[in-house]
Design an enzyme around this catalytic site. Structure first.
Site, PDB file in Angstrom:
ATOM      1  N   TYR A 160      10.472   9.231 -28.519  1.00  0.00           N
ATOM      2  CA  TYR A 160      11.747   9.525 -28.415  1.00  0.00           C
ATOM      3  C   TYR A 160      12.014  10.947 -27.651  1.00  0.00           C
ATOM      4  CZ  TYR A 160      16.703  10.885 -29.411  1.00  0.00           C
ATOM      5  OH  TYR A 160      17.961  11.190 -29.206  1.00  0.00           O
ATOM      6  N   GLY A 161      11.487  11.957 -27.885  1.00  0.00           N
ATOM      7  CA  GLY A 161      11.503  13.223 -27.074  1.00  0.00           C
ATOM      8  C   GLY A 161      11.113  13.116 -25.705  1.00  0.00           C
ATOM      9  N   LYS A 181      13.781  11.215 -23.776  1.00  0.00           N
ATOM     10  CA  LYS A 181      14.787  12.237 -23.465  1.00  0.00           C
ATOM     11  C   LYS A 181      14.636  13.000 -22.181  1.00  0.00           C
ATOM     12  CE  LYS A 181      18.026  13.018 -25.713  1.00  0.00           C
ATOM     13  NZ  LYS A 181      19.324  12.642 -25.827  1.00  0.00           N
TER      14      LYS A 181
END
Length: 157
Positions: A1-2, A5
């Site tokens: 996820y990071g 982003k």
């Protein structure tokens, strides 16, 4: 996820640079944690407790984001709903938010989306305007991993 982003941030910067002489604006949208079926899939009671504090219903997020999306100019805007300041505020007021969306057993404490939408439309004082699409200010949203990259086209068509 990071990493996704971070990739979106870099992709936005790159596309801004590549399109700066074209009239195409590239922007990044970060809605934060939104209560959706996807978010709730496989959620544990501990997750639901965190959702009570940090998450928000889609209509609340959209009522904040849509006016900002519609008024964006230029290129390179990063529009966020769940900012660091909001996270800190929510953590400091966690006691008020503890049973906001789910009780301690994980039961939903809010109405289903279809009921909320019907109530919202029925509560409108005026009908939705019949506004034609302005092709000189077309906004395209592309949703990726809880973040969105959107492009504005101006004076091209």
């Amino acid at each position: 996820y990071g990493s996704t982003k971070a990739a979106l941030v870099q992709l936005t910067k790159t596309l801004c640079e590549e399109s700066k002489e074209t009239g195409v604006g590239v922007h990044l949208l970060s809605p934060g944690m939104v209560i959706t079926d996807l978010l709730l899939t496989g959620a544990t009671p501990e997750n639901l407790g965190a959702f009570n504090i940090l998450a928000e219903l889609p209509e609340n997020v959209s009522s904040y984001l849509v006016p900002r999306i519609r008024s964006v100019e230029g290129s390179g805007q990063y529009i966020r709903y769940l900012t660091n300041v909001r996270v800190i505020g929510r953590l400091l007021t966690f006691a008020k938010r503890w049973d906001r969306f789910f009780d301690k057993d994980g039961n939903r404490m809010y109405k289903p989306e279809d009921e909320r939408l019907i109530e919202s439309v029925e509560g409108m004082k005026e009908p939705l305007p019949d506004t034609p699409i302005d092709l000189n200010n077309l906004t395209v949203a592309y949703v990726v991993a809880m973040g969105s990259l959107f492009v504005t086209l101006s004076k091209i068509l």
